[in-house]
Design an enzyme around this catalytic site. Structure first.
Site, PDB file in Angstrom:
ATOM      1  N   LEU A   1     -20.031 -14.791 -15.058  1.00 39.29           N
ATOM      2  CA  LEU A   1     -20.639 -15.400 -13.507  1.00 39.29           C
ATOM      3  C   LEU A   1     -18.880 -16.240 -12.928  1.00 39.29           C
ATOM      4  O   LEU A   1     -18.705 -15.788 -12.121  1.00 39.29           O
ATOM      5  CB  LEU A   1     -21.393 -16.744 -13.660  1.00 39.29           C
ATOM      6  CG  LEU A   1     -22.427 -16.270 -14.239  1.00 39.29           C
ATOM      7  CD1 LEU A   1     -23.843 -17.794 -14.409  1.00 39.29           C
ATOM      8  CD2 LEU A   1     -23.561 -15.632 -12.970  1.00 39.29           C
TER       9      LEU A   1
ATOM     10  N   GLY B   1     -12.222 -21.511 -19.847  1.00 37.15           N
ATOM     11  CA  GLY B   1     -12.951 -20.355 -20.516  1.00 37.15           C
ATOM     12  C   GLY B   1     -14.027 -19.523 -19.548  1.00 37.15           C
ATOM     13  O   GLY B   1     -13.317 -19.553 -18.345  1.00 37.15           O
TER      14      GLY B   1
ATOM     15  N   ASP C   1     -13.543 -35.809  -7.311  1.00 44.46           N
ATOM     16  CA  ASP C   1     -13.637 -34.458  -6.709  1.00 44.46           C
ATOM     17  C   ASP C   1     -15.448 -34.175  -5.845  1.00 44.46           C
ATOM     18  O   ASP C   1     -15.621 -33.441  -5.896  1.00 44.46           O
ATOM     19  CB  ASP C   1     -13.270 -33.640  -7.666  1.00 44.46           C
ATOM     20  CG  ASP C   1     -12.755 -32.114  -7.452  1.00 44.46           C
ATOM     21  OD1 ASP C   1     -11.856 -32.407  -6.034  1.00 44.46           O
ATOM     22  OD2 ASP C   1     -12.796 -30.825  -7.906  1.00 44.46           O
TER      23      ASP C   1
END
Ligand SMILES: *[C@@H]1O[C@H](CO)[C@@H](O)[C@H](O)[C@H]1NC(C)=O
Ligand SMILES: *[C@@H]1O[C@H](CO)[C@@H](O)[C@H](O)[C@H]1NC(C)=O
Ligand SMILES: *[C@@H]1O[C@H](CO)[C@@H](O)[C@H](O)[C@H]1NC(C)=O
Ligand SMILES: *[C@@H]1O[C@H](CO)[C@@H](O)[C@H](O)[C@H]1NC(C)=O
Ligand SMILES: *[C@@H]1O[C@H](CO)[C@@H](O)[C@H](O)[C@H]1NC(C)=O
Ligand SMILES: *[C@@H]1O[C@H](CO)[C@@H](O)[C@H](O)[C@H]1NC(C)=O
Ligand SMILES: *[C@@H]1O[C@H](CO)[C@@H](O)[C@H](O)[C@H]1NC(C)=O
Ligand SMILES: *[C@@H]1O[C@H](CO)[C@@H](O)[C@H](O)[C@H]1NC(C)=O
Length: 854
Positions: A526, A532, A644
């Site tokens: 995806l 990673g 964030d």
């Protein structure tokens, strides 16, 4: 102890005083207060201004056959004092406190952990005080697991006849069993506070009362500041009680709106015959009402649910105070109160009780909780009483206290709660609410439950991945001395999966992960980040999940990975994305998350060519996200700053419920206050970054509020926070919105789709709120709780306007939309790739160089 009499008098401490005198709140000054830090040898202060006496060498400790120990590990949510040290023993030990006779608060603090190498599951013991059994066969490990507690605080109100209060700890007969305690508090209390003149309380649903006489010991089950913030012990009226926000206990899709006093119109005035220490002003100045819409209110119950032990009587104290300035006459707001689905009070009317707005009153009721299993839900519900034809169809509640009453055997102990997916958290003080605690054996019922099987990927998890990686990278530079700046110390060499919370979050084997991702099939990929890769996967029972696979990390990384899991697994909230599990074999670091069918909020605002969301739905999403962030800020003893907040970190599930994700940058820990000022690299996303944080490098909750304000504008205007294809002032959305507001043209920059669909009052409330959030100075910004309150109000305004049909041209929300986006992996992938705001260095630069430039 329980005497049934036929009196049907409802017990109340209602002020019927004709004249209201202004009485300034006076705190209770305890004549006795002991805060004993068990297993510790020096005086230490906790983070809430309380000073703890060591028990080592103290005259309070009677037994000498016990030893002291430090907890082997520290959970980031667990404060150092008093939890990091314990007194432990495999034989009986006691404490004795010199006191004057009377009822005392006794608080016992437990942190389930390994002490002196003992297995935490062997901590099984009983605790008694005089003739009262407080805990019997109590397993701290099982309780912690079942209720998803970070630590356990047990509060009792114990009557003492003599001059000493003793507390005895007795290990169970089981082999290797031991007893331990981390902290003990004994605080005196005013005689009149939880006692009433008649000593009897009407039993709801029955026509008799039960006595709560002097000999009855109580255990606090809940103490809630409805519609308000958490109140720490130092904010109480002298008894060091903790009060918690009611959010985690609310039930249903509609749960009213928080309301607060307008200090210019309403002053909390305690009635003459009510001691001011009953509850802090803060409890009475905030409340929850049903909301302004009579049609909606007619059709629902404002409901809270509390999980309690079966087989006991409970004393339920409800605190009321009318805070809405326009309510000042009888029968403006009349409502019924239900407890355990029985009518506890019909025709409740706060003004009728106390005559004036701003005057507190409380009422006591008793309920008996029966049923199957060790625990049952106690329902508390309010509904407008229509038969009295009140002016407003509304209800109000300011505070709730629920106490378990000792039974005829002087016992308060219930069975250990059984771990399972359906256990609700009991007390936020001890834990973070887990409405969906995951148990590895019961994974299926969790993931499958309510999701209807069709779960698609949470995009932002993939996106968050990059941020996660970035933050790790950043920290490697700044924290050569370990992560003490951000996280509490743990033994980093102990990188063993067994130290992780297997109860709340599943441990997957690498083989299971391989099977789920078809051996990391690139077709299921995806997204790719510095950290990673992210795959969609299917676990055993066919449920889809998002799987983040980290690159092999350094030792430091291992530690942070673990701490992250420990923190995330404790953070469970309807509006936060849940971590389902992890895998830590073969040096792999893999995280498994819940899937979010509708991806990121941003994906539904612009660029992605998806059908635009109706305004009301956008508001609901804002409210959900605000709840998630509010929970991070206030839901636990230690605030968590997300750092964030942005539209790509707000995900939407299959029911369009907003969930905040990606805590990779979050800051938490008991030492947050001390470390805030450490100069760290400023992190976050440009366009959302708080200018004051830029300048001072001091992170506060208000930095999240700023970012959330930007999100609100993004939702309203359907454009990115930073758009470098635009000119000058328009590049930065917050700046542009402020500019347009000053020019009075804010309505011209909104999403064209929304034109004519937002009720003017709603628009005003919404934009006011957003503008306040993006104030340059953080002190001018509202708290997340206030933001939430205002957004809920904005939604109610919109609903009322739609109801009456005035002020809105279009017919909103009526159109049927197909939400079948059928997100193919490739679509998801392309979305991930375009998530960064594409800001050019110069745009970023201008923001950095001009942090106060608005
Ligand atoms: C106390 O009891 C008496 C009679 O037993 C009753 O008249 C009175 O209303 C009760 N007071 C309260 C506060 O319940
Ligand atoms: C604890 O707090 C008291 C004030 O409440 C202060 O005088 C004392 O120095 C503090 N002790 C420590 C060890 O910080
Ligand atoms: C004590 O608690 C343990 C753990 O919950 C349980 O297995 C055991 O049956 C209990 N024993 C008694 C006597 O209640
Ligand atoms: C109260 O009613 C709700 C449904 O309205 C039900 O789910 C719940 O089990 C009931 N509780 C009790 C104690 O009967
Ligand atoms: C409100 O709760 C009461 C008591 O459980 C129940 O009888 C009633 O049907 C509920 N009303 C609504 C609208 O849910
Ligand atoms: C409304 O309150 C009155 C008491 O003031 C009560 O008699 C009546 O039954 C209540 N109505 C409903 C629908 O519960
Ligand atoms: C960490 O744990 C290991 C073994 O579990 C132990 O040998 C070491 O001393 C511990 N280090 C610290 C700093 O506690
Ligand atoms: C963790 O350590 C225990 C012994 O301390 C060992 O039995 C277990 O296999 C280890 N688990 C893993 C996953 O390495």
């Amino acid at each position: 102890m329980k005497t049934a009499d036929r009196s049907s008098s409802v017990l109340m401490f209602v002020s019927l005083a004709a004249a209201i005198h202004v009485i300034f709140a006076v705190n209770y000054v305890p004549s006795e207060q002991f805060h004993l830090n068990c297993g510790e040898s020096s005086i230490l202060n906790d983070t809430d201004t309380c000073s703890w006496t060591p028990d080592v060498g103290s005259k309070f400790l009677l037994s000498t056959k016990s030893s002291t120990s430090k907890a082997a590990t520290q959970d980031p949510l667990v404060p150092e004092v008093p939890y990091m040290t314990a007194r432990i023993s495999q034989s009986e030990f006691s404490y004795s406190f010199p006191i004057v006779p009377g009822r005392k608060f006794v608080r016992l603090h437990f942190y389930s952990n390994s002490y002196n190498g003992h297995n935490p599951t062997n901590a099984i013991f009983s605790v008694s005080s005089g003739s009262y059994t407080l805990l019997r066969n109590f397993s701290t490990a099982q309780t912690t697991e079942a209720l998803n507690y970070a630590y356990i605080v047990k509060e009792y109100l114990i009557p003492v006849d003599g001059e000493t209060l003793t507390i005895k700890f007795t290990p169970s007969m089981k082999k290797n069993a031991y007893a331990f305690v981390n902290g003990i508090e004994v605080i005196s209390m005013p005689n009149d506070i939880y006692k009433n003149a008649n000593g009897s309380v009407i039993l709801v649903g029955q026509d008799y009362s039960i006595s709560v006489d002097y000999n009855t010991a109580l255990e606090t089950a809940y103490r809630i500041n409805v519609g308000g913030n958490d109140i720490s012990p130092s904010g109480d009226t002298g008894m060091f009680r903790s009060w918690y926000n009611d959010q985690p206990y609310l039930y249903g899709a509609t749960f009213g709106v928080p309301v607060t006093t307008d200090p210019s119109k309403t002053i909390i005035t305690y009635p003459k015959d009510m001691p001011t220490y009953v509850a802090p002003e803060n409890v009475y100045s905030t409340a929850r009402s049903m909301g302004p819409n009579p049609q909606i209110n007619q059709n629902y119950n404002l409901t809270w649910i509390f999980s309690v032990d079966v087989g006991f009587f409970y004393l339920v104290r409800l605190h009321f105070c009318e805070v809405q300035a326009y309510i000042n006459a009888i029968n403006q707001k009349t409502f019924n109160i239900f407890l355990s689905n029985q009518t506890a009070e019909s025709g409740a009317d706060v003004i009728r009780w106390v005559k004036h707005n701003g005057v507190p009153v409380y009422k006591d009721y008793a309920v008996i909780v029966t049923g199957e299993g060790p625990r049952q839900d106690l329902w508390l519900a309010l509904h407008p009483n229509l038969s009295t034809h009140p002016q407003y169809y509304d209800a109000i509640l300011n505070g709730v206290e629920i106490f378990k009453l000792s039974d005829t055997d002087y016992n308060l102990a219930g069975p250990n709660p059984i771990p399972g997916p359906k256990q609700d958290v009991v007390d936020q003080s001890m834990a973070l609410p887990s409405t969906r605690a995951v148990n590895s054996n019961k994974l299926k019922s969790i993931i499958g439950g309510g999701a209807g099987g069709v779960l698609v990927l949470a995009l932002a998890i993939a996106i968050g991945f990059c941020v996660f990686a970035a933050s790790r990278h950043g920290k490697d530079h700044s924290s050569s001395d370990g992560p003490s700046g951000q996280l509490p110390k743990t033994n980093t060499t102990k990188s063993n999966a067994s130290s992780l919370p297997s109860n709340i979050c599943c441990h997957f084997s690498f083989a299971e992960i391989e099977a789920a991702t078809k051996n990391f099939d690139e077709a299921l990929l995806l997204g790719v980040g510095g950290f990673g890769k992210v795959y969609s996967g299917e676990i055993e029972d066919g449920n889809k999940v998002a799987i983040k696979r980290g690159n092999t990390l350094s030792r430091q990384g291992v530690h942070e990975f673990q701490t992250e899991i420990e923190m995330l697994s404790k953070l469970r909230h309807h509006h936060l994305v849940s971590l389902i599990g992890y895998c830590e074999e073969n040096c792999e670091m893999i995280l498994v998350y819940d899937y979010m069918a509708h991806g990121t909020l941003r994906g539904h605002l612009y660029k992605a060519q998806k059908p635009p969301l109706p305004w009301k739905q956008r508001l609901q999403i804002c409210i959900g996200a605000a709840q998630g962030i509010h929970y991070l800020h206030t839901g636990s003893k230690h605030s968590i700053i997300h750092r964030d907040v942005k539209t790509t970190n707000i995900l939407l599930d299959e029911k369009w419920v907003a969930k905040v994700s990606d805590f990779g940058l979050s800051k938490t820990g008991p030492k947050l206050d001390d470390t805030e000022h450490i100069t760290t690299a400023v992190k976050g996303t440009f366009g959302y970054l708080d200018p004051e944080y830029f300048k001072s490098r001091q992170l506060t909750k208000k930095s999240d509020v700023y970012s959330f304000g930007v999100v609100l504008f993004e939702i309203l205007c359907a454009r990115p926070a930073l758009d470098t294809t635009l000119k000058d002032k328009q590049i930065n959305l917050a700046e542009w919105a402020n500019h347009c507001h000053q020019k009075g043209t804010l309505d011209q920059i909104i999403d064209p789709y929304l034109e004519g669909k937002i009720a003017p009052e709603c628009f005003k409330k919404f934009t006011e709120t957003a503008l306040k959030c993006v104030s340059d100075q953080c002190i001018e910004r509202p708290s997340m709780g206030d933001v939430l309150c205002n957004l809920e109000f904005a939604l109610q305004l919109q609903e009322s306007a739609e109801e009456s049909g005035k002020g809105i041209d279009g017919k909103m929300d009526k159109e049927e939309r197909s939400f079948d986006d059928g997100l193919a992996p490739s679509a998801v992938f392309s979305q991930i790739m375009e998530t960064d705001d594409g800001s050019t260095p110069s745009a970023l630069f201008s923001q950095i160089m001009n942090p106060e430039g608005r």
